[in-house]
Motif scaffolding. Structure first.
Motif, PDB file in Angstrom:
ATOM      1  N   GLU A 264       0.822  -1.201   0.000  1.00  0.00           N
ATOM      2  CA  GLU A 264       0.000   0.000   0.000  1.00  0.00           C
ATOM      3  C   GLU A 264       0.864   1.262   0.000  1.00  0.00           C
ATOM      4  O   GLU A 264       1.689   1.446   0.900  1.00  0.00           O
ATOM      5  CB  GLU A 264      -0.896   0.021   1.245  1.00  0.00           C
ATOM      6  CG  GLU A 264      -1.882  -1.121   1.326  1.00  0.00           C
ATOM      7  CD  GLU A 264      -2.960  -0.993   0.270  1.00  0.00           C
ATOM      8  OE1 GLU A 264      -3.554   0.099   0.146  1.00  0.00           O
ATOM      9  OE2 GLU A 264      -3.214  -1.993  -0.435  1.00  0.00           O
TER      10      GLU A 264
ATOM     11  N   PHE B 116       0.085   4.130   0.876  1.00  0.00           N
ATOM     12  CA  PHE B 116      -0.240   4.942   2.053  1.00  0.00           C
ATOM     13  C   PHE B 116       0.603   4.555   3.264  1.00  0.00           C
ATOM     14  O   PHE B 116       0.599   5.256   4.275  1.00  0.00           O
ATOM     15  CB  PHE B 116      -1.732   4.798   2.374  1.00  0.00           C
ATOM     16  CG  PHE B 116      -2.301   5.946   3.164  1.00  0.00           C
ATOM     17  CD1 PHE B 116      -2.367   7.216   2.616  1.00  0.00           C
ATOM     18  CD2 PHE B 116      -2.775   5.762   4.454  1.00  0.00           C
ATOM     19  CE1 PHE B 116      -2.890   8.278   3.336  1.00  0.00           C
ATOM     20  CE2 PHE B 116      -3.306   6.817   5.180  1.00  0.00           C
ATOM     21  CZ  PHE B 116      -3.359   8.079   4.617  1.00  0.00           C
TER      22      PHE B 116
ATOM     23  N   ARG C  67      -6.458   2.726   7.905  1.00  0.00           N
ATOM     24  CA  ARG C  67      -7.217   3.963   7.768  1.00  0.00           C
ATOM     25  C   ARG C  67      -7.270   4.406   6.311  1.00  0.00           C
ATOM     26  O   ARG C  67      -8.183   5.127   5.906  1.00  0.00           O
ATOM     27  CB  ARG C  67      -6.579   5.066   8.633  1.00  0.00           C
ATOM     28  CG  ARG C  67      -6.610   4.790  10.118  1.00  0.00           C
ATOM     29  CD  ARG C  67      -7.997   4.941  10.717  1.00  0.00           C
ATOM     30  NE  ARG C  67      -8.443   6.314  10.772  1.00  0.00           N
ATOM     31  CZ  ARG C  67      -8.171   7.155  11.764  1.00  0.00           C
ATOM     32  NH1 ARG C  67      -7.425   6.773  12.795  1.00  0.00           N
ATOM     33  NH2 ARG C  67      -8.633   8.386  11.734  1.00  0.00           N
ATOM     34  N   GLY C  68      -6.291   3.974   5.527  1.00  0.00           N
ATOM     35  CA  GLY C  68      -6.273   4.299   4.108  1.00  0.00           C
ATOM     36  C   GLY C  68      -7.138   3.388   3.257  1.00  0.00           C
ATOM     37  O   GLY C  68      -7.178   3.540   2.032  1.00  0.00           O
TER      38      GLY C  68
ATOM     39  N   SER D 224      -7.817  10.245   4.878  1.00  0.00           N
ATOM     40  CA  SER D 224      -6.972   9.054   4.764  1.00  0.00           C
ATOM     41  C   SER D 224      -7.577   8.057   3.786  1.00  0.00           C
ATOM     42  O   SER D 224      -6.876   7.499   2.928  1.00  0.00           O
ATOM     43  CB  SER D 224      -6.796   8.394   6.135  1.00  0.00           C
ATOM     44  OG  SER D 224      -6.150   9.261   7.040  1.00  0.00           O
TER      45      SER D 224
ATOM     46  N   GLY E 265      -5.892   7.156   0.327  1.00  0.00           N
ATOM     47  CA  GLY E 265      -5.520   5.756   0.189  1.00  0.00           C
ATOM     48  C   GLY E 265      -6.110   5.132  -1.055  1.00  0.00           C
ATOM     49  O   GLY E 265      -5.434   4.392  -1.784  1.00  0.00           O
TER      50      GLY E 265
END
Length: 271
Positions: free
Chosen positions: A19, A21, A125-126, A240, A244
């Protein structure tokens, strides 16, 4: 048999670190680490990060991706270099005047936990959907990276519940020192290379810093003296998630690390 390294493509670690993020989590972890008086003193007294912040960032990123995607030998070699470097370093606790070792297990454990918890928090959170069992698996896998820096894996939190307990136990020893405050300011407004500080890049940098701060646990924000803002957590959650999702839409081949590219080729996962 091809060496998949410490984790391999079927691991939760590979899912988390795929990821984009996750990099916001890396910044978040630095804010957390700075709240440990000895951890931040050790960095201030032994690092050239103020003179070469982007070089240090690149070296840290290379270490993390090597450990995650490299062969077992590459990961172990990287760990040996870090252990040898830490073994030569000491610092002075400005509050007591006591000299301490940088490879003190308490400090190594604090850096490890804040780093892996921040990576995991950021990607969840992303928008990365992980069950509690999968999050527990990530922490359990990451005890292997703790061992690389010299920690006994049995002393490292290895589940969501254990990380929560660890943070609760650590909070009484955390505080905002002069070093912490200076580090926090530096992380929020770092010098940008190539004259980019006078361009919109500065605004983007501040936005990322604000997002990392917004992702901090409430107790950490209180230690930094940040006032609670109505709806701040909700806004951070939305920002976020949106960022994301946007980053996830970028083809991973465009932004993946050299270590991941080599791992994919080594394991025959790319044509």
């Amino acid at each position: 048999m091809t060496d998949v390294g410490l984790f391999g493509p079927d691991s939760i670690t590979w899912r988390v670190h795929r990821e984009p993020f996750v990099s916001v989590g890396g910044l978040r972890s630095l804010y957390l680490q700075a709240l440990h008086p000895r951890a931040v003193a050790g960095v201030e007294q032994n690092s050239r990060y103020r003179k070469d912040p982007w070089g240090r960032l690149a070296r840290t990123s290379t270490y993390v991706t090597t450990v995650i995607y490299g062969t077992t030998e590459e990961a172990e070699r990287a760990g040996r270099r870090v252990r040898a470097l830490h073994a030569r370093m000491t610092a002075v606790d400005r509050r007591t005047g006591e000299r301490f070792r940088i490879d003190d297990p308490e400090l190594l454990r604090w850096v490890h936990v804040t780093e892996v918890e921040s990576f995991l928090t950021a990607v969840r959170r992303g928008g990365l959907r992980l069950t509690t069992a999968e999050a527990d698996a990530y922490y359990a896998e990451q005890t292997r990276t703790a061992a690389l820096v010299g920690l006994d894996p049995a002393t490292v939190p290895a589940s969501v519940a254990e990380v929560v307990e660890y943070y609760a136990a650590m909070q009484p020893s955390l505080e905002l020192t002069v070093d912490s405050a200076a580090t926090g300011v530096f992380l929020t407004v770092p010098p940008l290379p190539y004259g980019l500080g006078l361009t919109p890049v500065r605004g983007a940098s501040l936005g990322i810093s604000a997002l990392a701060i917004g992702l901090l646990p409430s107790w950490a924000r209180r230690l930094y003296g940040l006032p609670p803002l109505p709806g701040a957590d909700g806004l951070t959650a939305v920002n976020s998630f949106v960022l994301g999702r946007l980053l996830r839409a970028v083809p991973v081949e465009w932004i993946e690390s050299p270590a991941r590219k080599r791992a994919m080729e080594r394991l025959g996962l790319r044509d």
